[in-house]
Design an enzyme around this catalytic site. Structure first.
Site, mmCIF file in Angstrom:
data_model
loop_
_atom_site.group_PDB
_atom_site.id
_atom_site.type_symbol
_atom_site.label_atom_id
_atom_site.label_comp_id
_atom_site.label_asym_id
_atom_site.label_seq_id
_atom_site.Cartn_x
_atom_site.Cartn_y
_atom_site.Cartn_z
ATOM 1 N N SER A 1 0.847 -1.194 0.000
ATOM 2 C CA SER A 1 0.000 0.000 0.000
ATOM 3 C C SER A 1 0.878 1.238 0.000
ATOM 4 C CB SER A 1 -0.908 0.013 1.229
ATOM 5 O OG SER A 1 -0.183 0.529 2.329
ATOM 6 N N LYS A 2 0.230 2.380 -0.113
ATOM 7 C CA LYS A 2 1.041 3.595 -0.258
ATOM 8 C C LYS A 2 1.768 3.973 1.026
ATOM 9 C CE LYS A 2 -2.861 6.757 -0.097
ATOM 10 N NZ LYS A 2 -3.739 7.463 -0.957
ATOM 11 N N ARG A 3 1.462 3.264 2.104
ATOM 12 C CA ARG A 3 2.253 3.491 3.319
ATOM 13 C C ARG A 3 3.681 2.956 3.136
ATOM 14 N NH1 ARG A 3 0.575 0.393 7.308
ATOM 15 N NH2 ARG A 3 -0.978 -0.597 5.980
#
Ligand code: GLU
Length: 477
Positions: free
Chosen positions: A247-249
């Protein structure tokens, strides 16, 4: 029969690189088989879908060169390719299932279901709540708020053979009476996907394995409608280094990010294709080669770990090699990055001359634009440190005589310039290092650049002599 494949994004954001990988596999198979690649926008969830997302996804697919034969903008015989415009078809299909006793209206309220869920939790905190079928045999009262549920057979099993994961059998008692249509009349994913995949004559559905759990429900629906199910191929996931869903984390996950970072489309696709597919140990592929060698036999089920460093290496390789990225392509791609640095309409000729000298080193198009910038500024920006170190009083007379020596050169090429430079050095009793850095700073504003005489050749006589003159001035002569 030529295969028909589809990519069916939900437009609730940018194009995720995992989505791009799925689109790529479908596209490759369609292209390699002379089949059809359909793009269908799954926008029935009005709250989460937006036109901006549709645009962003179409742009990203176009940039990647994953062109579609049917879908938004191009149309096709099975349109509309937006699910929000196909609601009548879902309604008719679900009415048919209700008529045939294969689906039913469920009037249970959210509160009732929450209570039942809570009661189960009290009894057994670990048990998963399964809708108990309260409304299965209830009399229809269409005027009351309701969802529509599928009447899942209580016995037997639902089976399909996945092209990647093999035979999958799910006992029907393990499946609940899943919802087909929400209270507000909107069809849910499984219903809409099946109705459309059937209507659009999709022959193979390839998607992330996060959808494998939906497939038995979809197969139940195909059976209930009496339709032949397509083939299914579920693709392994892209995970982060810790083995979690990417994910973009953890990293940049939108195609647009990589575009902005100056990766090339094929650099992105080449890295993505290795998630779930391999061809011996080969790492680097040209687009045409991928189309030629891609097949399902080599698709495997192991999830892959996303590695940004590796990604950047693959992308660089594509930019560096002129058998993978032609000079014309490179020039086209780097142009917007130069414009972003304030260089309007960089000359095509100058770009063609300059790019070969920087592509060996520039890891991205962002780096390339930075390396090329000095060519396009009449007076290159000076790096202060380089200027102080090399444009010294001592260097001024050397630059002056170098400039006069170069002015004599009649045919302005890198090799004649180099020879003139060498002759000049001999005559003056100097070595290249005694004047090369000063000349480099005068010409480029920096202490690192492509080889000096190449730079002169690309700049041309007039610019070279003008920049040397300015360097001499700055050096304080
Ligand atoms: N709209 C679904 C998604 O974006 C499509 C899944 C499928 O390919 O069936 O995940």
């Amino acid at each position: 029969m030529k295969p028909r494949l589809r990519f069916a994004p939900s437009p609730s954001g940018y194009l995720h690189i995992g989505g791009a990988r799925t689109a790529l596999f479908n596209w490759l198979w369609a292209r390699s088989q002379g089949g059809t690649f359909v793009l269908r926008v799954e926008d029935t969830d009005q709250e989460r879908s937006s036109l901006d997302s549709v645009r962003a996804i179409l742009d990203a697919l176009k940039w990647l060169g994953l062109d579609w034969d049917e879908g938004p903008e191009v149309g096709g015989p099975f349109g509309s390719y937006f699910q929000s415009e196909r609601k009548a078809l879902y309604r008719e299909s679900v009415e048919r299932l209700i008529r045939e006793g294969k689906a039913y209206r469920c009037y249970c309220t959210k509160e009732e279901l929450d209570r039942a869920r809570e009661a189960l939790k009290q009894q057994n905190p670990k048990a998963a709540f399964v809708y108990p079928g309260t409304c299965r045999d209830r009399h229809d009262e269409p005027a009351l708020p309701h969802v529509v549920r599928f009447k899942t057979p209580r016995d037997g099993s639902t089976d399909f053979v996945d092209k990647v994961f093999g035979a999958i059998s799910t006992p029907n008692h393990a499946q609940q009476d899943f919802v087909l249509v929400r209270t507000d009349g909107y069809p849910l994913y499984n219903l809409a996907a099946v109705v459309d995949d059937h209507a659009m004559e999709i022959s193979l559905v390839a998607r992330g394995r996060d959808h494998i759990g939906n497939t038995p429900q979809q197969v139940l629906l195909y059976n209930a409608f009496g339709w032949k199910a397509p083939e299914f191929a579920h693709l392994p996931m892209m995970l982060n280094a810790k083995g979690e869903k990417l994910s973009k984390r953890h990293a940049s996950v939108s195609v647009q990010d990589y575009r902005e970072r100056g990766f090339s489309p094929m650099g992105v696709l080449n890295y993505l294709v290795r998630f779930g597919w391999s061809f011996g140990d080969q790492e680097i592929f040209a687009r045409s080669e991928l189309i030629r060698v891609f097949d399902w036999e080599r698709v495997n089920k192991s999830d892959g770990k996303f590695d940004e460093k590796k990604f950047a290496d693959v992308a660089f390789e594509h930019l560096k090699r002129d058998d993978l990225t032609s000079l014309d392509e490179y020039v086209d791609w780097v142009r917007p990055f130069l414009t972003a640095r304030g260089i309007e309409n960089p000359s095509n000729e100058l770009l063609h001359a300059a790019v070969p000298g920087i592509r060996e080193r520039a890891r991205t198009l962002v780096d390339a634009a930075s390396d090329l910038e000095f060519y396009f500024r009449a007076t290159p920006e000076m790096d202060d440190k380089a200027r102080q170190k090399f444009l010294t009083a001592e260097s001024a007379p050397r630059l002056k005589s170098l400039s006069s020596a170069l002015a004599e050169v009649t045919s302005w090429t890198a090799s004649t310039l180099e020879e003139a430079g060498k002759r000049f050095a001999e005559r003056e009793g100097l070595e290249l290092k005694h004047f090369a850095q000063a000349a480099r700073v005068a010409l480029t504003g920096r202490s690192a650049s492509p080889p000096l005489f190449d730079v002169m050749a690309v700049l041309g006589r007039e610019q070279t002599l003008a920049r040397l003159a300015r360097g001499i001035e700055l050096a304080g002569a």
